[in-house]
Write a protein that holds these residues in place. Structure first.
Motif, short mmCIF file in Angstrom:
data_model
loop_
_atom_site.label_atom_id
_atom_site.label_comp_id
_atom_site.label_asym_id
_atom_site.label_seq_id
_atom_site.Cartn_x
_atom_site.Cartn_y
_atom_site.Cartn_z
N SER A 86 2.73 -4.16 -8.07
CA SER A 86 2.17 -3.34 -6.97
C SER A 86 1.63 -4.23 -5.86
N TYR A 87 1.00 -5.37 -6.23
CA TYR A 87 0.48 -6.29 -5.21
C TYR A 87 1.61 -6.97 -4.44
N VAL A 88 2.73 -7.26 -5.15
CA VAL A 88 3.87 -7.89 -4.47
C VAL A 88 4.47 -6.92 -3.45
N ILE A 89 4.66 -5.65 -3.87
CA ILE A 89 5.28 -4.66 -2.98
C ILE A 89 4.35 -4.36 -1.79
N SER A 90 3.06 -4.10 -2.10
CA SER A 90 2.14 -3.75 -0.99
C SER A 90 1.95 -4.96 -0.07
N GLY A 91 1.94 -6.17 -0.64
CA GLY A 91 1.80 -7.39 0.19
C GLY A 91 3.00 -7.54 1.11
N SER A 92 4.20 -7.27 0.59
CA SER A 92 5.40 -7.36 1.43
C SER A 92 5.31 -6.35 2.57
N SER A 93 4.82 -5.14 2.27
CA SER A 93 4.70 -4.13 3.34
C SER A 93 3.70 -4.60 4.39
N ALA A 94 2.63 -5.30 3.95
CA ALA A 94 1.63 -5.79 4.90
C ALA A 94 2.24 -6.84 5.83
N VAL A 95 3.08 -7.72 5.27
CA VAL A 95 3.73 -8.76 6.09
C VAL A 95 4.64 -8.11 7.12
N ALA A 102 -4.66 -9.30 16.68
CA ALA A 102 -5.45 -10.07 15.71
C ALA A 102 -5.43 -9.38 14.34
N VAL A 103 -5.58 -8.04 14.37
CA VAL A 103 -5.57 -7.28 13.10
C VAL A 103 -4.21 -7.41 12.42
N TYR A 104 -3.13 -7.29 13.22
CA TYR A 104 -1.79 -7.42 12.63
C TYR A 104 -1.57 -8.83 12.06
N SER A 105 -2.15 -9.85 12.71
CA SER A 105 -2.04 -11.22 12.16
C SER A 105 -2.74 -11.30 10.81
N VAL A 106 -3.92 -10.65 10.72
CA VAL A 106 -4.66 -10.66 9.45
C VAL A 106 -3.86 -9.90 8.37
N PHE A 107 -3.16 -8.83 8.79
CA PHE A 107 -2.28 -8.11 7.84
C PHE A 107 -1.30 -9.08 7.21
N GLN A 108 -0.71 -9.96 8.07
CA GLN A 108 0.29 -10.91 7.56
C GLN A 108 -0.34 -11.88 6.55
N VAL A 109 -1.56 -12.36 6.89
CA VAL A 109 -2.26 -13.29 5.98
C VAL A 109 -2.55 -12.60 4.65
N ILE A 110 -3.09 -11.37 4.75
CA ILE A 110 -3.40 -10.61 3.52
C ILE A 110 -2.12 -10.35 2.74
N GLY A 111 -1.03 -10.04 3.46
CA GLY A 111 0.25 -9.75 2.82
C GLY A 111 0.74 -10.92 1.98
N ILE A 112 0.72 -12.11 2.59
CA ILE A 112 1.19 -13.30 1.87
C ILE A 112 0.27 -13.56 0.66
N ALA A 113 -1.05 -13.46 0.89
CA ALA A 113 -2.01 -13.69 -0.20
C ALA A 113 -1.79 -12.67 -1.31
N SER A 114 -1.49 -11.43 -0.91
CA SER A 114 -1.30 -10.35 -1.88
C SER A 114 -0.05 -10.60 -2.73
N VAL A 115 1.03 -11.08 -2.09
CA VAL A 115 2.26 -11.39 -2.84
C VAL A 115 1.96 -12.50 -3.86
N GLY A 116 1.24 -13.55 -3.41
CA GLY A 116 0.89 -14.65 -4.31
C GLY A 116 0.02 -14.17 -5.47
N TYR A 117 -0.95 -13.33 -5.13
CA TYR A 117 -1.87 -12.80 -6.15
C TYR A 117 -1.10 -11.96 -7.16
N GLY A 118 -0.15 -11.15 -6.65
CA GLY A 118 0.65 -10.28 -7.52
C GLY A 118 1.49 -11.08 -8.49
N ILE A 119 2.14 -12.14 -7.95
CA ILE A 119 3.00 -12.97 -8.82
C ILE A 119 2.13 -13.68 -9.87
N HIS A 120 0.95 -14.15 -9.43
CA HIS A 120 0.02 -14.81 -10.36
C HIS A 120 -0.36 -13.86 -11.49
#
Lengths: 358, 197
Positions: free
Chosen positions: B62-71, B88-106
């Motif tokens: 779920s974190y991988v999918i939602s993170g990808s949507s954020a990116v 700026a908010v959309y840039s933060v979405f991208q950061v959160i998205g990448i972090a979320s994908v990493g967190y999900g895989i972890h």
């Protein structure tokens, strides 16, 4: 032919008389315009706005302390959270602060109102502390403003601007299994302007005096109770007795009477993620008629994403919020145009919020 | 951790109650040896960890999918607006998205410590279920002690920060900063209390 000419004259006369009456209309008879999610009496977070403020039954709100103090004990992880929210029109923030600060002259007022049919801004910074026993919020400042100008021939202005700062404390516990009780106290300092006037009146000192801000110091004590039925889609029924307390001064143009607010939330099971549907019955603006008390919202959580939507008589809203570890960001779009309603003019607002958990 | 303690209590309770027949009279206890009890407990623990792993995998996805949507939303949103705050908010979405994908895989791939201890024991063929169960119990007890020590350290830290913030607020002349420091002192005091009790 003669008959048709008579009708045409009659229609012309009616139209002319209507225009005359419209020009003579007092600005006091105008209804205050608002945008969909910036409320007079409530400073709220992005998620709360996006769900049309239907939040009384929700146990945990990611970007805010709960709306219902009885839900304090549902906080799982203690933490200190900083949230900064801003709406479009943020270029007007300084103007709004100057207006509420009473630092106004004729040239400033002309620059504020000339050429801007609609001026809107909401900006706030909030520091929330959440724990299992107590929640606290420090609001160093929240500026909300909306002004609209009508009738180009003799412009009539309506303006609402408020600046609030203060603290909120909440505590709550489970009295019995599934029965929660709590108490919220707010200590607020509020400065506001709420006026309708003709633009020409600003040419005189008396006219400018109309825009003198009013001040209020407020201490409220708001008890709340909620009951959950876990086997019925986790149905939660919630009541909050709001606005009870002491007011340094009460003003008829910004009344916040003691009232019972009701909320219902349920979470229908879906294959993945978590869906919450919520409905509240509460006043958000001092002059709201009863039919504006109904608010409906929904939120769908999946992984790091929370998508939200809301509808009420003030308008519609929808947004997306992402949160991972310590970083949170969200954006919400709102419009006063309700699908199916025949509004010929409407206001759209975008809110953006950035947050960090310390 | 709490669910594990509750589980242990339930197991203990299940084995401590006296069985009765249909008329309510006590019946003779079947002879369940300590070894058999440990085996049952070990098997239950195995089931719990297997369910936990499955839940972690689902959560990770779920974190991988939602993170990808954020990116994706961050990239397209940033391209579609000129407003600097929205960008700026959309840039933060991208950061959160990448972090979320990493967190999900972890979450999906990497097992937490208690699962690793359990898996090490499960693979060890030379130990009996009773011995494995005892090692696991010791691990849970030590882990609880570690958490209690961490809470104590956090409580002391927040207590000291409270005192410093109060001192700072008393010496501050700017009312806004003074209020802020008092608020931080209050928050740290609450954190101190919540970690103490």
């Amino acid at each position: 032919m003669v008959q048709r000419g008579r009708y045409r004259n009659w229609i012309r006369q009616v139209a002319y008389l209507s225009l005359v009456f419209y020009a003579l209309e007092s600005p006091a008879q105008l209804v205050f315009s608002k945008n969909a999610r910036t409320a007079d009496l409530t400073q709220s977070s992005l998620l709360t706005k996006s769900m049309a403020h239907a939040c009384l039954g929700i146990k945990e709100i990611s970007d805010s302390i709960p709306c219902q103090p009885a839900h304090t004990h549902f906080n799982r992880v203690p933490g200190l959270q900083l949230q900064i929210l801003i709406s479009n029109g943020y270029a007007n923030l300084e103007k709004a602060q100057r207006l509420i600060g009473g630092d106004i002259g004729e040239s400033f007022l002309t620059s504020v109102f000339s050429g801007n049919n609609v001026l809107q801004i909401e900006g706030s910074g909030v520091l929330d502390f959440k724990s299992k026993y107590i929640n606290a919020r420090w609001l160093p400042g929240s500026v909300r403003m909306f002004s609209a100008i009508r009738n180009e021939a003799n412009p009539a202005v309506e303006v609402f601007a408020v600046d609030e700062k203060g603290f909120t404390f909440q505590s709550g516990f489970a009295l019995l299994e599934n029965l929660n009780v709590g108490l919220q106290s707010r200590v607020l300092e509020r400065k506001y302007i709420r006026k309708k006037f003709f633009l020409v009146s600003l040419g005189t000192q008396e006219g400018r005096d109309l825009l003198k801000p009013k001040s209020q110091r407020i201490i409220t004590f708001e008890p709340g109770i909620s009951y959950q039925i876990p086997f019925l889609w986790d149905l939660t029924m919630s009541v909050l007795v709001a606005n009870g307390g002491s007011y340094s001064e009460k003003f008829s143009d910004l009344e916040s009477p003691v009232e019972a607010q009701f909320g219902v939330t349920f979470s229908p099971p879906i294959g993945f993620g978590k869906l919450e549907v919520s409905g509240d019955y509460k006043r958000l603006n001092s002059d709201d008629p009863t039919d504006r008390f109904f608010h409906l919202g929904a939120g769908f959580t999946y992984g790091s994403m929370l998508t939200t939507a809301g509808i009420d008589r003030n308008g519609i809203s929808g947004g997306v919020f992402y949160s991972i570890e310590k970083l949170h960001a969200g954006i919400t779009f709102t419009s006063t145009q309700i699908p199916g309603a025949s509004d010929y003019s409407y206001t759209q607002t975008t809110y953006a919020q950035l947050g960090y958990t310390l | 951790m709490r669910s594990r303690i509750i589980f242990l209590l339930i197991v203990f309770w299940a084995f401590s109650i006296s069985p009765t027949n249909s008329s309510g009279a006590p019946v003779a206890k079947p002879r369940i040896t300590f070894e058999r009890q440990s085996e049952i407990q070990w098997q239950s623990l195995e089931k719990t960890f297997r369910a936990q792993r499955e839940a972690a995998k689902t959560d990770g996805v779920s974190y991988v999918i939602s993170g990808s949507s954020a990116v994706l939303l961050g990239i397209f949103g940033e391209l579609g607006t000129q407003d600097p705050i929205d960008r700026a908010v959309y840039s933060v979405f991208q950061v959160i998205g990448i972090a979320s994908v990493g967190y999900g895989i972890h979450k999906w791939i990497v097992s937490p410590n208690d699962e690793l201890v359990f898996e090490s024991l499960r693979r060890e063929g030379s130990l009996t279920p009773e011995e494995k169960w005892k090692v696991m119990q010791n691990y849970f007890i030590l882990n609880d002690q570690k958490k209690a020590d961490e809470r104590m350290i956090k409580a002391v830290t927040h207590g000291l920060v409270t005192a410093l913030n109060l001192y700072g607020a008393n010496n501050q002349s700017n009312p806004n900063i003074k209020n802020g420091l008092y608020f931080l002192a209050g928050v740290n005091l609450l954190a101190f209390l919540s970690f103490t009790f």
